[in-house]
Design a protein around this motif. Structure first.
Motif, PDB file in Angstrom:
ATOM      1  N   LEU A   1      50.552  60.079  44.128  1.00  0.00           N
ATOM      2  CA  LEU A   1      51.760  58.548  43.414  1.00  0.00           C
ATOM      3  C   LEU A   1      52.641  58.455  43.717  1.00  0.00           C
ATOM      4  CD1 LEU A   1      49.680  59.631  39.838  1.00  0.00           C
ATOM      5  CD2 LEU A   1      49.278  58.063  41.903  1.00  0.00           C
ATOM      6  N   THR A   2      53.177  60.280  44.750  1.00  0.00           N
ATOM      7  CA  THR A   2      54.894  60.249  45.435  1.00  0.00           C
ATOM      8  C   THR A   2      54.585  60.449  47.002  1.00  0.00           C
ATOM      9  OG1 THR A   2      54.772  62.404  43.962  1.00  0.00           O
ATOM     10  CG2 THR A   2      55.278  60.676  42.498  1.00  0.00           C
ATOM     11  N   GLN A   3      56.198  60.126  47.233  1.00  0.00           N
ATOM     12  CA  GLN A   3      56.018  60.378  48.870  1.00  0.00           C
ATOM     13  C   GLN A   3      57.276  60.384  48.769  1.00  0.00           C
ATOM     14  OE1 GLN A   3      53.246  59.565  51.500  1.00  0.00           O
ATOM     15  NE2 GLN A   3      55.506  58.849  53.270  1.00  0.00           N
ATOM     16  N   GLY A   4      58.029  61.732  48.462  1.00  0.00           N
ATOM     17  CA  GLY A   4      59.695  61.557  49.190  1.00  0.00           C
ATOM     18  C   GLY A   4      60.739  61.641  47.308  1.00  0.00           C
ATOM     19  N   ARG A   5      61.432  60.040  47.889  1.00  0.00           N
ATOM     20  CA  ARG A   5      61.473  60.068  46.760  1.00  0.00           C
ATOM     21  C   ARG A   5      61.194  58.492  45.764  1.00  0.00           C
ATOM     22  NH1 ARG A   5      67.164  61.261  45.912  1.00  0.00           N
ATOM     23  NH2 ARG A   5      68.042  63.036  47.243  1.00  0.00           N
TER      24      ARG A   5
ATOM     25  N   LEU B   1      47.148  29.576  36.754  1.00  0.00           N
ATOM     26  CA  LEU B   1      45.899  30.055  37.518  1.00  0.00           C
ATOM     27  C   LEU B   1      45.745  31.520  37.735  1.00  0.00           C
ATOM     28  CD1 LEU B   1      42.443  29.737  38.277  1.00  0.00           C
ATOM     29  CD2 LEU B   1      43.199  28.846  40.512  1.00  0.00           C
ATOM     30  N   TYR B   2      45.040  31.704  37.388  1.00  0.00           N
ATOM     31  CA  TYR B   2      45.189  33.717  37.425  1.00  0.00           C
ATOM     32  C   TYR B   2      43.709  34.256  38.375  1.00  0.00           C
ATOM     33  CZ  TYR B   2      44.467  38.934  38.221  1.00  0.00           C
ATOM     34  OH  TYR B   2      43.928  39.949  38.201  1.00  0.00           O
ATOM     35  N   PHE B   3      44.074  34.324  40.274  1.00  0.00           N
ATOM     36  CA  PHE B   3      42.522  34.819  40.630  1.00  0.00           C
ATOM     37  C   PHE B   3      42.559  36.160  41.356  1.00  0.00           C
ATOM     38  CE2 PHE B   3      39.599  33.822  44.729  1.00  0.00           C
ATOM     39  CZ  PHE B   3      38.586  33.634  43.296  1.00  0.00           C
ATOM     40  N   ASP B   4      41.797  36.369  41.193  1.00  0.00           N
ATOM     41  CA  ASP B   4      41.967  37.660  41.981  1.00  0.00           C
ATOM     42  C   ASP B   4      40.025  38.253  42.184  1.00  0.00           C
ATOM     43  OD1 ASP B   4      42.993  40.261  43.746  1.00  0.00           O
ATOM     44  OD2 ASP B   4      44.804  40.517  42.353  1.00  0.00           O
ATOM     45  N   ALA B   5      40.443  39.401  43.078  1.00  0.00           N
ATOM     46  CA  ALA B   5      39.244  40.402  43.260  1.00  0.00           C
ATOM     47  C   ALA B   5      38.854  41.870  41.481  1.00  0.00           C
ATOM     48  CB  ALA B   5      39.015  41.757  44.253  1.00  0.00           C
ATOM     49  N   ILE B   6      37.878  41.648  41.232  1.00  0.00           N
ATOM     50  CA  ILE B   6      37.252  42.532  40.126  1.00  0.00           C
ATOM     51  C   ILE B   6      38.195  43.848  41.258  1.00  0.00           C
ATOM     52  CG2 ILE B   6      36.706  44.342  38.792  1.00  0.00           C
ATOM     53  CD1 ILE B   6      35.650  41.479  37.281  1.00  0.00           C
ATOM     54  N   ALA B   7      38.619  44.803  40.880  1.00  0.00           N
ATOM     55  CA  ALA B   7      39.335  46.154  42.104  1.00  0.00           C
ATOM     56  C   ALA B   7      39.781  46.972  41.436  1.00  0.00           C
ATOM     57  CB  ALA B   7      39.554  45.320  43.030  1.00  0.00           C
ATOM     58  N   GLN B   8      39.961  48.340  42.062  1.00  0.00           N
ATOM     59  CA  GLN B   8      40.239  49.360  41.673  1.00  0.00           C
ATOM     60  C   GLN B   8      40.800  50.008  42.706  1.00  0.00           C
ATOM     61  OE1 GLN B   8      37.333  52.081  40.272  1.00  0.00           O
ATOM     62  NE2 GLN B   8      37.103  51.055  38.428  1.00  0.00           N
ATOM     63  N   VAL B   9      42.164  50.079  42.654  1.00  0.00           N
ATOM     64  CA  VAL B   9      43.004  51.655  43.088  1.00  0.00           C
ATOM     65  C   VAL B   9      42.770  52.867  43.169  1.00  0.00           C
ATOM     66  CG1 VAL B   9      45.563  51.959  43.441  1.00  0.00           C
ATOM     67  CG2 VAL B   9      44.889  49.491  43.298  1.00  0.00           C
TER      68      VAL B   9
ATOM     69  N   GLY C   1      51.574  52.183  37.125  1.00  0.00           N
ATOM     70  CA  GLY C   1      50.903  51.445  36.725  1.00  0.00           C
ATOM     71  C   GLY C   1      49.435  51.374  38.142  1.00  0.00           C
ATOM     72  N   ASP C   2      49.213  49.587  37.860  1.00  0.00           N
ATOM     73  CA  ASP C   2      48.758  49.662  38.480  1.00  0.00           C
ATOM     74  C   ASP C   2      48.872  49.497  40.339  1.00  0.00           C
ATOM     75  OD1 ASP C   2      47.049  48.132  37.154  1.00  0.00           O
ATOM     76  OD2 ASP C   2      47.295  46.125  37.131  1.00  0.00           O
ATOM     77  N   ALA C   3      49.692  50.227  40.290  1.00  0.00           N
ATOM     78  CA  ALA C   3      50.578  49.715  42.298  1.00  0.00           C
ATOM     79  C   ALA C   3      49.762  51.383  42.086  1.00  0.00           C
ATOM     80  CB  ALA C   3      51.636  49.896  42.118  1.00  0.00           C
ATOM     81  N   GLY C   4      49.497  52.547  41.292  1.00  0.00           N
ATOM     82  CA  GLY C   4      48.976  53.616  41.693  1.00  0.00           C
ATOM     83  C   GLY C   4      47.897  53.882  41.300  1.00  0.00           C
ATOM     84  N   TYR C   5      47.028  53.430  40.313  1.00  0.00           N
ATOM     85  CA  TYR C   5      45.923  53.645  39.462  1.00  0.00           C
ATOM     86  C   TYR C   5      45.718  52.734  38.873  1.00  0.00           C
ATOM     87  CZ  TYR C   5      49.809  55.406  36.599  1.00  0.00           C
ATOM     88  OH  TYR C   5      51.113  55.619  36.273  1.00  0.00           O
ATOM     89  N   GLY C   6      45.459  51.218  39.201  1.00  0.00           N
ATOM     90  CA  GLY C   6      45.333  50.306  38.657  1.00  0.00           C
ATOM     91  C   GLY C   6      43.894  50.107  38.659  1.00  0.00           C
ATOM     92  N   ALA C   7      42.881  49.003  37.894  1.00  0.00           N
ATOM     93  CA  ALA C   7      41.494  48.249  37.665  1.00  0.00           C
ATOM     94  C   ALA C   7      43.047  46.885  37.217  1.00  0.00           C
ATOM     95  CB  ALA C   7      41.146  48.363  36.746  1.00  0.00           C
ATOM     96  N   THR C   8      42.150  45.364  37.679  1.00  0.00           N
ATOM     97  CA  THR C   8      41.990  44.365  37.585  1.00  0.00           C
ATOM     98  C   THR C   8      41.631  44.520  36.039  1.00  0.00           C
ATOM     99  OG1 THR C   8      41.013  43.633  40.277  1.00  0.00           O
ATOM    100  CG2 THR C   8      41.668  41.861  38.497  1.00  0.00           C
ATOM    101  N   MET C   9      40.833  44.415  35.158  1.00  0.00           N
ATOM    102  CA  MET C   9      40.568  44.566  34.675  1.00  0.00           C
ATOM    103  C   MET C   9      39.939  45.713  33.771  1.00  0.00           C
ATOM    104  SD  MET C   9      37.915  40.962  34.177  1.00  0.00           S
ATOM    105  CE  MET C   9      38.525  40.267  32.213  1.00  0.00           C
TER     106      MET C   9
END
Length: 409
Positions: A292-296, A279-287, A301-309
């Motif tokens: 997208l960067t800080q220091g080093r 099972l995959y279950f999650d909210a439909i959401a955007q990041v 991908g989804d961590a910086g500019y993702g959308a569930t689907m």
């Protein structure tokens, strides 16, 4: 923002030979970056909290010349085609199974479609000998020092890397550790989605069926060639829910309650849900992240500019990995220069693709019967031959809104 600057610097093999990079996440974005960085000689470690490479998952598609250019440069285009889903038409049906309209494959599956698990496996096979993969572990803390980033892990010994890249998905731990709490970045879009494997009792073969009632939808499809299994997709409209993302039983109860009494094949789908182990279950959401960067540390991908689907997230992640590795190669490993260029090139492109995902929930689960009928009328028109070409160009517009420099080969 689209950066049209082109570079004429002479390619130089192994220009990143002294650079050590930790990539958090072995979904799609992480192996894509590992593949691109390894080609430039970087020493890459990929850490993944799952005990092994994740199989299966939703089908993902690629559209337009930018996706094709990047996949070709990575040596993946032909292999992806060899493992494509060959998904055909998907049919919207009434409660008794009567067809209402057909959605042509080109509208739903782009130029080529592949399951997320197959794509991750292909890239893993290409990189497992050039990069270090550590499964069953995850980043615990990140501390930047002048010489790099000191990393502690949940299980492994502490290590130091020159750079760290968070490719660990919508709920990125890397983002939380460096950029702040998830609540600052995750924008809820009023719907939830679930997916899992069910018996293929409809005998589907490279086709799908979709049924909607106000505020909820059940879809069944067969796209991986196994005649005995199908993929179930459930979407429902909802206020924000409070639940434990690790409590699968609670998620199954939510779905059983939300889809109780729904028609068509829903009772059989809910019966299969009880024993589903994937099972995959999650909210439909955007990041939405300001940076997208800080220091080093960088987000990919989804961590910086993702959308569930629905936001071409896999295509954007592949392009992002290509750009991030390419800019590091051009800058000779100078992350300050490379990260700034990466943000300029990928930020506007990613946001443009994200906008498309805002329509996903209302498409699958319109709030009223009137909206369901309106959706069907619109997509019946879009499926006609004269309009289908226009719709294809429209969906490719966001996917091609970036100018790629000539990165070192």
């Amino acid at each position: 923002m689209t950066d049209t600057t082109r570079t004429t610097r002479t390619p130089r093999a192994h220009r990143l030979g002294r650079l050590s990079v930790l990539v958090s996440g072995a979904g799609v974005a992480g192996p894509a970056l590992a593949l691109n960085l390894a080609r430039h000689g970087a020493r890459v470690t990929v850490v993944e909290k799952a005990p092994a490479l994740r199989e299966g998952g939703f089908a993902v598609d690629f559209r337009g010349h930018v996706h094709r250019t990047v996949l070709t440069s990575m040596g993946l285009w032909e292999e992806i085609h060899a493992h494509r889903t060959r998904m055909g038409r998907q049919t919207v049906v009434d409660a008794d199974g009567t067809p209402r309209l057909d959605l042509p494959a080109q509208l739903m599956s782009g130029d080529v479609e592949i399951t997320r698990g197959d794509l991750a496996r292909i890239m893993y096979e290409r990189t497992k000998d050039a990069a270090e993969y550590v499964f069953g572990d995850s980043v615990a803390t990140l501390t930047e020092v002048p010489e790099g980033v000191d990393v502690t892990f949940e299980h492994g010994a502490p290590r130091r890397f020159d750079l760290v890249v968070g490719a660990d998905g919508l709920h990125s731990r890397t983002r939380r550790l460096v950029f702040g709490d998830e609540s600052r970045f995750l924008r809820f879009l009023g719907h939830y989605v679930a997916g899992f494997t069910v018996p293929n009792h409809l005998g589907l073969h490279g086709t799908g069926r979709l049924y909607s009632e106000p505020g909820r939808c059940v879809a069944l499809s067969n796209c991986d060639g196994d005649p005995d299994l199908a993929g179930a997709l459930l979407v429902f409209r909802s206020e924000r829910l409070s639940y434990d993302r690790r409590d699968v039983a609670a998620q199954k109860r939510i779905l059983a309650e939300r889809f109780a009494g729904m028609g068509w094949e829903t009772p059989a789908v809910l019966d299969a849900l009880e024993g589903a182990g994937d099972l995959y279950f999650d909210a439909i959401a955007q990041v939405h992240a300001d940076r997208l960067t800080q220091g080093r540390v960088a987000l990919l991908g989804d961590a910086g500019y993702g959308a569930t689907m629905g936001g071409m997230g896999t295509g954007v992640a592949i392009v992002g990995a290509h750009v991030l590795a390419g800019e590091l190669a051009l800058a000779g490993g100078d992350h300050r220069v490379a990260f700034a260029r990466y943000e300029r090139r990928i930020g506007g492109f990613a946001r443009g693709c994200q906008k498309i995902s805002g329509n996903v929930g209302p498409f699958f689960a319109p709030p009223t019967e009137r909206r369901i009928r309106g959706r069907d009328r619109m997509y019946r028109l879009l499926a006609s031959r004269p309009v289908a070409g226009f719709f294809k160009r429209l969906t490719e517009k966001a996917a091609t809104a970036i100018k790629l420099p000539d990165y070192p080969a």
